[in-house]
Design a protein around this motif. Structure first.
Motif, PDB file in Angstrom:
ATOM      1  N   THR A  39       0.814  -1.220   0.000  1.00  0.00           N
ATOM      2  CA  THR A  39       0.000   0.000   0.000  1.00  0.00           C
ATOM      3  C   THR A  39       0.847   1.269   0.000  1.00  0.00           C
ATOM      4  O   THR A  39       0.320   2.370   0.024  1.00  0.00           O
ATOM      5  CB  THR A  39      -0.939   0.023   1.223  1.00  0.00           C
ATOM      6  OG1 THR A  39      -0.149   0.010   2.419  1.00  0.00           O
ATOM      7  CG2 THR A  39      -1.901  -1.149   1.212  1.00  0.00           C
ATOM      8  N   GLY A  40       2.173   1.101  -0.006  1.00  0.00           N
ATOM      9  CA  GLY A  40       3.058   2.259  -0.074  1.00  0.00           C
ATOM     10  C   GLY A  40       3.588   2.744   1.256  1.00  0.00           C
ATOM     11  O   GLY A  40       4.365   3.691   1.302  1.00  0.00           O
ATOM     12  N   GLN A  41       3.209   2.101   2.355  1.00  0.00           N
ATOM     13  CA  GLN A  41       3.700   2.489   3.677  1.00  0.00           C
ATOM     14  C   GLN A  41       5.173   2.096   3.812  1.00  0.00           C
ATOM     15  O   GLN A  41       5.555   0.977   3.464  1.00  0.00           O
ATOM     16  CB  GLN A  41       2.884   1.812   4.771  1.00  0.00           C
ATOM     17  CG  GLN A  41       3.358   2.114   6.166  1.00  0.00           C
ATOM     18  CD  GLN A  41       2.585   1.326   7.211  1.00  0.00           C
ATOM     19  OE1 GLN A  41       1.829   0.420   6.890  1.00  0.00           O
ATOM     20  NE2 GLN A  41       2.792   1.669   8.463  1.00  0.00           N
ATOM     21  N   THR A  42       6.000   3.006   4.328  1.00  0.00           N
ATOM     22  CA  THR A  42       7.407   2.693   4.547  1.00  0.00           C
ATOM     23  C   THR A  42       7.519   1.674   5.669  1.00  0.00           C
ATOM     24  O   THR A  42       7.022   1.891   6.767  1.00  0.00           O
ATOM     25  CB  THR A  42       8.205   3.957   4.900  1.00  0.00           C
ATOM     26  OG1 THR A  42       8.065   4.909   3.840  1.00  0.00           O
ATOM     27  CG2 THR A  42       9.679   3.635   5.098  1.00  0.00           C
ATOM     28  N   GLN A  77       8.700 -17.238  -0.589  1.00  0.00           N
ATOM     29  CA  GLN A  77       7.989 -17.843  -1.708  1.00  0.00           C
ATOM     30  C   GLN A  77       6.480 -17.658  -1.622  1.00  0.00           C
ATOM     31  O   GLN A  77       5.727 -18.303  -2.322  1.00  0.00           O
ATOM     32  CB  GLN A  77       8.332 -19.341  -1.851  1.00  0.00           C
ATOM     33  CG  GLN A  77       9.788 -19.548  -2.144  1.00  0.00           C
ATOM     34  CD  GLN A  77      10.137 -20.997  -2.363  1.00  0.00           C
ATOM     35  OE1 GLN A  77       9.315 -21.883  -2.280  1.00  0.00           O
ATOM     36  NE2 GLN A  77      11.385 -21.247  -2.655  1.00  0.00           N
ATOM     37  N   ILE A  78       6.024 -16.783  -0.746  1.00  0.00           N
ATOM     38  CA  ILE A  78       4.595 -16.472  -0.654  1.00  0.00           C
ATOM     39  C   ILE A  78       4.353 -15.123  -1.275  1.00  0.00           C
ATOM     40  O   ILE A  78       3.403 -14.904  -1.987  1.00  0.00           O
ATOM     41  CB  ILE A  78       4.136 -16.488   0.817  1.00  0.00           C
ATOM     42  CG1 ILE A  78       4.145 -17.928   1.328  1.00  0.00           C
ATOM     43  CG2 ILE A  78       2.769 -15.853   0.977  1.00  0.00           C
ATOM     44  CD1 ILE A  78       3.792 -18.088   2.755  1.00  0.00           C
ATOM     45  N   GLY A  79       5.232 -14.194  -1.017  1.00  0.00           N
ATOM     46  CA  GLY A  79       5.138 -12.866  -1.593  1.00  0.00           C
ATOM     47  C   GLY A  79       6.478 -12.503  -2.187  1.00  0.00           C
ATOM     48  O   GLY A  79       7.416 -13.287  -2.156  1.00  0.00           O
ATOM     49  N   PHE A  80       6.584 -11.325  -2.725  1.00  0.00           N
ATOM     50  CA  PHE A  80       7.847 -10.905  -3.307  1.00  0.00           C
ATOM     51  C   PHE A  80       7.911  -9.398  -3.300  1.00  0.00           C
ATOM     52  O   PHE A  80       6.898  -8.720  -3.186  1.00  0.00           O
ATOM     53  CB  PHE A  80       8.021 -11.452  -4.715  1.00  0.00           C
ATOM     54  CG  PHE A  80       6.868 -11.155  -5.634  1.00  0.00           C
ATOM     55  CD1 PHE A  80       6.876 -10.023  -6.419  1.00  0.00           C
ATOM     56  CD2 PHE A  80       5.780 -12.009  -5.682  1.00  0.00           C
ATOM     57  CE1 PHE A  80       5.809  -9.742  -7.265  1.00  0.00           C
ATOM     58  CE2 PHE A  80       4.714 -11.733  -6.523  1.00  0.00           C
ATOM     59  CZ  PHE A  80       4.724 -10.590  -7.309  1.00  0.00           C
ATOM     60  N   LEU A  81       9.112  -8.886  -3.387  1.00  0.00           N
ATOM     61  CA  LEU A  81       9.301  -7.454  -3.520  1.00  0.00           C
ATOM     62  C   LEU A  81       9.155  -7.109  -4.990  1.00  0.00           C
ATOM     63  O   LEU A  81       9.764  -7.741  -5.832  1.00  0.00           O
ATOM     64  CB  LEU A  81      10.683  -7.047  -3.025  1.00  0.00           C
ATOM     65  CG  LEU A  81      10.865  -7.113  -1.514  1.00  0.00           C
ATOM     66  CD1 LEU A  81      12.304  -6.840  -1.146  1.00  0.00           C
ATOM     67  CD2 LEU A  81       9.961  -6.135  -0.812  1.00  0.00           C
ATOM     68  N   VAL A  82       8.325  -6.140  -5.264  1.00  0.00           N
ATOM     69  CA  VAL A  82       8.068  -5.734  -6.642  1.00  0.00           C
ATOM     70  C   VAL A  82       8.560  -4.319  -6.839  1.00  0.00           C
ATOM     71  O   VAL A  82       8.785  -3.590  -5.882  1.00  0.00           O
ATOM     72  CB  VAL A  82       6.564  -5.866  -6.997  1.00  0.00           C
ATOM     73  CG1 VAL A  82       6.127  -7.316  -6.936  1.00  0.00           C
ATOM     74  CG2 VAL A  82       5.706  -5.024  -6.072  1.00  0.00           C
ATOM     75  N   PRO A  83       8.740  -3.876  -8.060  1.00  0.00           N
ATOM     76  CA  PRO A  83       9.280  -2.546  -8.309  1.00  0.00           C
ATOM     77  C   PRO A  83       8.469  -1.427  -7.671  1.00  0.00           C
ATOM     78  O   PRO A  83       7.245  -1.456  -7.663  1.00  0.00           O
ATOM     79  CB  PRO A  83       9.228  -2.417  -9.831  1.00  0.00           C
ATOM     80  CG  PRO A  83       9.272  -3.811 -10.319  1.00  0.00           C
ATOM     81  CD  PRO A  83       8.508  -4.619  -9.302  1.00  0.00           C
ATOM     82  N   ALA A  84       9.167  -0.462  -7.118  1.00  0.00           N
ATOM     83  CA  ALA A  84       8.561   0.755  -6.577  1.00  0.00           C
ATOM     84  C   ALA A  84       9.027   1.898  -7.464  1.00  0.00           C
ATOM     85  O   ALA A  84      10.211   2.183  -7.521  1.00  0.00           O
ATOM     86  CB  ALA A  84       8.992   0.970  -5.140  1.00  0.00           C
ATOM     87  N   PHE A  85       8.133   2.510  -8.171  1.00  0.00           N
ATOM     88  CA  PHE A  85       8.500   3.592  -9.067  1.00  0.00           C
ATOM     89  C   PHE A  85       8.280   4.918  -8.361  1.00  0.00           C
ATOM     90  O   PHE A  85       7.190   5.451  -8.357  1.00  0.00           O
ATOM     91  CB  PHE A  85       7.698   3.512 -10.361  1.00  0.00           C
ATOM     92  CG  PHE A  85       8.025   2.273 -11.138  1.00  0.00           C
ATOM     93  CD1 PHE A  85       9.188   2.226 -11.882  1.00  0.00           C
ATOM     94  CD2 PHE A  85       7.213   1.162 -11.072  1.00  0.00           C
ATOM     95  CE1 PHE A  85       9.512   1.080 -12.592  1.00  0.00           C
ATOM     96  CE2 PHE A  85       7.525   0.016 -11.783  1.00  0.00           C
ATOM     97  CZ  PHE A  85       8.680  -0.023 -12.538  1.00  0.00           C
ATOM     98  N   CYS A  86       9.330   5.404  -7.704  1.00  0.00           N
ATOM     99  CA  CYS A  86       9.269   6.650  -6.937  1.00  0.00           C
ATOM    100  C   CYS A  86      10.076   7.718  -7.619  1.00  0.00           C
ATOM    101  O   CYS A  86      11.102   7.476  -8.119  1.00  0.00           O
ATOM    102  CB  CYS A  86       9.819   6.444  -5.535  1.00  0.00           C
ATOM    103  SG  CYS A  86       9.084   5.082  -4.651  1.00  0.00           S
TER     104      CYS A  86
END
Length: 86
Positions: A39-42, A77-86
């Protein structure tokens, strides 16, 4: 033409292990980085070669490394880090 996309560089480092089973990730070079929730929270900000997500629940996170195109990493293997376009 000077656009945000052109200002981002190809990464000059690697992230490993990918996937991580214990929530620890390592960068091949020391960098400034930030991890965000979907959701974009740091979630966590740091500098160096180690990203420790062991205290956080399994899921999808976003990884942003200063001035580079964001990278995907897989956490448990359940989730992953995806690109953050900031």
């Amino acid at each position: 033409v000077n656009s945000t996309k052109e200002a981002l560089k190809q990464p000059d480092f690697e992230i490993y292990p990918n996937p991580s089973k214990n929530g620890l990730f390592y960068l091949s070079k020391a960098k400034e980085w930030a991890v965000f929730s979907i959701t974009g929270q740091t979630i966590k900000v740091g500098e160096g070669q180690t990203i420790n997500l062991q205290a956080y629940p399994k899921g999808v996170y976003l990884l942003k490394v200063a001035n580079t195109i964001p990278q995907n990493i897989i956490f448990w293997q359940i989730g992953f880090l995806v690109p953050a376009f900031c």
